[in-house]
Design an enzyme around this catalytic site. Structure first.
Site, PDB file in Angstrom:
ATOM      1  N   TYR A  93     -11.393  -1.922   6.791  1.00  0.00           N
ATOM      2  CA  TYR A  93     -11.329  -1.047   7.960  1.00  0.00           C
ATOM      3  C   TYR A  93     -11.518   0.413   7.583  1.00  0.00           C
ATOM      4  O   TYR A  93     -11.850   1.246   8.434  1.00  0.00           O
ATOM      5  CB  TYR A  93      -9.990  -1.235   8.694  1.00  0.00           C
ATOM      6  CG  TYR A  93      -8.872  -0.348   8.197  1.00  0.00           C
ATOM      7  CD1 TYR A  93      -8.646   0.911   8.767  1.00  0.00           C
ATOM      8  CD2 TYR A  93      -8.032  -0.743   7.164  1.00  0.00           C
ATOM      9  CE1 TYR A  93      -7.628   1.735   8.317  1.00  0.00           C
ATOM     10  CE2 TYR A  93      -7.023   0.072   6.710  1.00  0.00           C
ATOM     11  CZ  TYR A  93      -6.818   1.308   7.290  1.00  0.00           C
ATOM     12  OH  TYR A  93      -5.811   2.125   6.830  1.00  0.00           O
ATOM     13  N   HIS A  98     -17.676  23.441  21.016  1.00  0.00           N
ATOM     14  CA  HIS A  98     -16.634  24.208  21.706  1.00  0.00           C
ATOM     15  C   HIS A  98     -15.482  24.423  20.727  1.00  0.00           C
ATOM     16  O   HIS A  98     -15.052  23.484  20.050  1.00  0.00           O
ATOM     17  CB  HIS A  98     -16.158  23.432  22.939  1.00  0.00           C
ATOM     18  CG  HIS A  98     -15.247  24.204  23.833  1.00  0.00           C
ATOM     19  ND1 HIS A  98     -13.978  24.575  23.464  1.00  0.00           N
ATOM     20  CD2 HIS A  98     -15.416  24.692  25.100  1.00  0.00           C
ATOM     21  CE1 HIS A  98     -13.397  25.246  24.437  1.00  0.00           C
ATOM     22  NE2 HIS A  98     -14.256  25.331  25.452  1.00  0.00           N
ATOM     23  N   TYR A 144       0.805  -1.220   0.000  1.00  0.00           N
ATOM     24  CA  TYR A 144       0.000   0.000   0.000  1.00  0.00           C
ATOM     25  C   TYR A 144       0.840   1.273   0.000  1.00  0.00           C
ATOM     26  O   TYR A 144       0.358   2.332  -0.403  1.00  0.00           O
ATOM     27  CB  TYR A 144      -0.940   0.006   1.203  1.00  0.00           C
ATOM     28  CG  TYR A 144      -2.123  -0.909   1.030  1.00  0.00           C
ATOM     29  CD1 TYR A 144      -3.274  -0.470   0.395  1.00  0.00           C
ATOM     30  CD2 TYR A 144      -2.086  -2.231   1.481  1.00  0.00           C
ATOM     31  CE1 TYR A 144      -4.365  -1.311   0.210  1.00  0.00           C
ATOM     32  CE2 TYR A 144      -3.175  -3.082   1.311  1.00  0.00           C
ATOM     33  CZ  TYR A 144      -4.309  -2.611   0.680  1.00  0.00           C
ATOM     34  OH  TYR A 144      -5.379  -3.442   0.494  1.00  0.00           O
ATOM     35  N   ILE A 145       2.080   1.212   0.465  1.00  0.00           N
ATOM     36  CA  ILE A 145       2.955   2.378   0.458  1.00  0.00           C
ATOM     37  C   ILE A 145       4.046   2.237  -0.596  1.00  0.00           C
ATOM     38  O   ILE A 145       4.347   3.172  -1.336  1.00  0.00           O
ATOM     39  CB  ILE A 145       3.596   2.589   1.852  1.00  0.00           C
ATOM     40  CG1 ILE A 145       2.507   2.814   2.901  1.00  0.00           C
ATOM     41  CG2 ILE A 145       4.559   3.782   1.820  1.00  0.00           C
ATOM     42  CD1 ILE A 145       1.589   3.993   2.620  1.00  0.00           C
ATOM     43  N   ARG A 200      -6.692  -4.841   6.430  1.00  0.00           N
ATOM     44  CA  ARG A 200      -5.650  -5.096   7.429  1.00  0.00           C
ATOM     45  C   ARG A 200      -6.128  -4.727   8.836  1.00  0.00           C
ATOM     46  O   ARG A 200      -6.588  -3.624   9.072  1.00  0.00           O
ATOM     47  CB  ARG A 200      -4.379  -4.303   7.092  1.00  0.00           C
ATOM     48  CG  ARG A 200      -3.672  -4.777   5.834  1.00  0.00           C
ATOM     49  CD  ARG A 200      -2.492  -3.893   5.500  1.00  0.00           C
ATOM     50  NE  ARG A 200      -2.916  -2.526   5.190  1.00  0.00           N
ATOM     51  CZ  ARG A 200      -2.075  -1.502   4.994  1.00  0.00           C
ATOM     52  NH1 ARG A 200      -0.776  -1.701   5.100  1.00  0.00           N
ATOM     53  NH2 ARG A 200      -2.540  -0.297   4.694  1.00  0.00           N
ATOM     54  N   LYS A 224     -21.038   2.538  12.149  1.00  0.00           N
ATOM     55  CA  LYS A 224     -20.207   3.631  11.623  1.00  0.00           C
ATOM     56  C   LYS A 224     -20.935   4.969  11.648  1.00  0.00           C
ATOM     57  O   LYS A 224     -20.373   5.991  11.244  1.00  0.00           O
ATOM     58  CB  LYS A 224     -19.746   3.302  10.200  1.00  0.00           C
ATOM     59  CG  LYS A 224     -18.994   1.988  10.067  1.00  0.00           C
ATOM     60  CD  LYS A 224     -17.714   1.958  10.899  1.00  0.00           C
ATOM     61  CE  LYS A 224     -16.614   2.784  10.309  1.00  0.00           C
ATOM     62  NZ  LYS A 224     -15.325   2.595  11.024  1.00  0.00           N
ATOM     63  N   ARG A 245      -4.322   9.549  17.621  1.00  0.00           N
ATOM     64  CA  ARG A 245      -5.630   9.222  17.051  1.00  0.00           C
ATOM     65  C   ARG A 245      -6.254   8.029  17.775  1.00  0.00           C
ATOM     66  O   ARG A 245      -7.460   8.013  18.044  1.00  0.00           O
ATOM     67  CB  ARG A 245      -5.475   8.946  15.551  1.00  0.00           C
ATOM     68  CG  ARG A 245      -5.033  10.167  14.773  1.00  0.00           C
ATOM     69  CD  ARG A 245      -4.634   9.823  13.357  1.00  0.00           C
ATOM     70  NE  ARG A 245      -5.756   9.286  12.600  1.00  0.00           N
ATOM     71  CZ  ARG A 245      -5.629   8.500  11.547  1.00  0.00           C
ATOM     72  NH1 ARG A 245      -4.436   8.121  11.128  1.00  0.00           N
ATOM     73  NH2 ARG A 245      -6.693   8.073  10.912  1.00  0.00           N
ATOM     74  N   LYS A 260       6.298   9.528  14.253  1.00  0.00           N
ATOM     75  CA  LYS A 260       5.349   8.723  13.485  1.00  0.00           C
ATOM     76  C   LYS A 260       4.477   7.882  14.417  1.00  0.00           C
ATOM     77  O   LYS A 260       3.239   7.817  14.252  1.00  0.00           O
ATOM     78  CB  LYS A 260       6.111   7.815  12.516  1.00  0.00           C
ATOM     79  CG  LYS A 260       5.262   6.726  11.858  1.00  0.00           C
ATOM     80  CD  LYS A 260       4.153   7.292  11.001  1.00  0.00           C
ATOM     81  CE  LYS A 260       3.407   6.160  10.297  1.00  0.00           C
ATOM     82  NZ  LYS A 260       2.323   6.647   9.451  1.00  0.00           N
ATOM     83  N   CYS A 313      -1.631   0.886  11.049  1.00  0.00           N
ATOM     84  CA  CYS A 313      -1.002   1.946  11.833  1.00  0.00           C
ATOM     85  C   CYS A 313      -1.602   2.077  13.232  1.00  0.00           C
ATOM     86  O   CYS A 313      -0.954   1.778  14.222  1.00  0.00           O
ATOM     87  CB  CYS A 313      -1.118   3.277  11.091  1.00  0.00           C
ATOM     88  SG  CYS A 313      -0.219   3.322   9.526  1.00  0.00           S
TER      89      CYS A 313
END
Length: 418
Positions: A316, A241, A10-11, A324, A397, A210, A203, A257
């Site tokens: 995902y 806010h 993917y990268i 993944r 979701k 998150r 990284k 990640c």
């Protein structure tokens, strides 16, 4: 300039495509022979806007080819996976080590080696530097070594690799400058120069930030379900806010990640990384929480028990085929252990077990939305009426809010109404 990119996932593949697009001679290396054969025939295995066209153009123009083995190059880029070790949650460097070992015999003076794989702080200097120096070349003098992590969003990788700011963490100042020269070929964002260990930890912390914030939203969901408050309303109002931005809750955290990188920090200082570990535990608990709530909805709101659940989405990330670390698979496993059969539909994932939407819904007790694909935001609700005796949707979701009267809708906001 010739670039050797080890890892065509993917990268690695988008990175190879962008160097080739900017007039570099690129060899993409991977151990998967079928993938290599496909790539040399212009068949791209990942769903990402712009990647297939870029690779095919590069092949036609003779600027890209795929290979099972590395070749001599000016720049070597390592983009292989880094899972964690279950026994102590530390970073499993085995794929990176194998990739680096594979290029040692091809190194020559003046080469730059860049590790893009996400790794634990200290890995570049403590593990990779000495390995590369087995070539007889000294890092910082003969060859140049840096950690330059990617920060991209699936579905926008080709754009973000070019336009996002890029961290450049060299083992020495000279290493930093050489790596910056390489990325300067196509990166339009800022090149943020630092040392390797700082780049590694930066990284990991991006993804940990998150993960922690998602855990806060997921914990709030559990609290609201118990005390009778709408989670989504709380988040919407709190976010008015000017300095508050609570993330959205969900059925769990996936991807290579967020679900993995926080462990790399935790394993370095487990006695101090309390919030990080608790957040991982909270997010890891969400598949079971989701499974339990789906089962409870069926028990309390179905007129006639039918042991089938329709699963809508297993990737995902919305609008991608990336599965993944997807929490969907744990949810499916949990439900099957409870005696349910599942009908799985995902328009972005190909496989023998996947069904059409009609087939997945047929005779199901409930439809469980586990991916935020655009297709699920604009569902044909008549299919639910035709295939389900008592249509119920559990939208984990939180992507739909208006459904016909004949459908019962549950999400992470109204779980207290079960």
């Amino acid at each position: 300039m010739k670039v050797c990119v080890v890892g065509q996932g993917y990268i690695g593949l988008p990175t190879a495509a962008l160097f080739a697009k900017h007039n570099c001679d690129v060899v993409g290396v991977d151990i998967n022979k079928e993938m290599i054969d496909d790539l040399n025939n212009g068949i791209v295995h990942i769903e990402e806007p712009g990647i297939s066209e870029s690779i095919n153009n590069a092949i036609v123009e003779g600027r890209y080819h795929a290979s099972l083995s590395p070749e001599e190059a000016d720049v070597f880029i390592i983009t292989v996976p880094t899972p964690y070790l279950v026994e102590n949650l530390s970073c499993d460097l085995s794929y990176v080590i194998n990739a680096c070992e594979s290029i040692v015999d091809y190194l020559k003076s003046g080469n730059t080696v860049i590790i893009e794989s996400t790794i634990a702080p200290g890995s570049t200097e403590e593990s990779i530097k000495s390995l590369l120096e087995k070539s007889g070349l000294k890092v910082g003098i003969d060859i140049y070594l840096a950690h330059c992590p990617e920060r991209v969003l699936p579905g926008q990788i080709m754009y973000e690799l070019v336009n996002n700011n890029r961290i450049i963490g060299g083992v020495t100042d000279a290493c930093t400058e050489k790596a910056a020269e390489a990325y300067g070929i196509f990166v339009k964002g800022k090149l943020l120069k630092t040392e390797a260990k700082t780049a590694e930890l930066s990284k990991c912390m991006e993804n940990t930030f998150r993960d922690v914030n998602i855990a806060l939203a997921n914990e709030l969901t559990k609290i609201c379900a118990k005390i009778g408050v709408n989670t989504l309303d709380v988040i919407e109002l709190a976010n008015q806010h000017p300095r508050v931005n609570i993330h959205n809750p969900g059925p769990g955290v996936g991807g290579h990640c967020l679900a993995i990188d926080p462990y790399f920090i935790y394993s370095k200082a487990p006695e101090d990384a309390n919030i990080i570990k608790l957040s991982r535990d909270t997010n890891n608990s969400m598949p079971q929480f989701t499974s339990d709530k789906a089962k409870l909805i069926i028990q309390k709101h179905t007129k006639q028990y039918k042991p089938k659940i329709a699963i809508l989405g297993v990737s995902y990330k919305g609008n991608t085929g990336d599965t993944r670390e997807s929490p969907a698979f744990e949810i499916i496993s949990n439900l099957e252990k409870e005696g349910y059969t599942v009908g799985i539909h995902d328009p972005h994932v190909i496989g023998d077990k996947f069904l059409s939407l009609d087939e997945a819904l047929q005779d199901a007790s409930i439809a469980l939305i586990l991916a935020d694909h655009d297709e699920f935001k604009k569902l044909n609700y008549s299919l639910f009426k035709e295939n389900m005796e008592n249509p119920i949707i559990f939208d984990t979701k939180n992507i739909i809010d208006n459904v016909p009267d004949y459908i019962k809708l549950f999400n992470f906001g109204n779980l207290y109404k079960i």
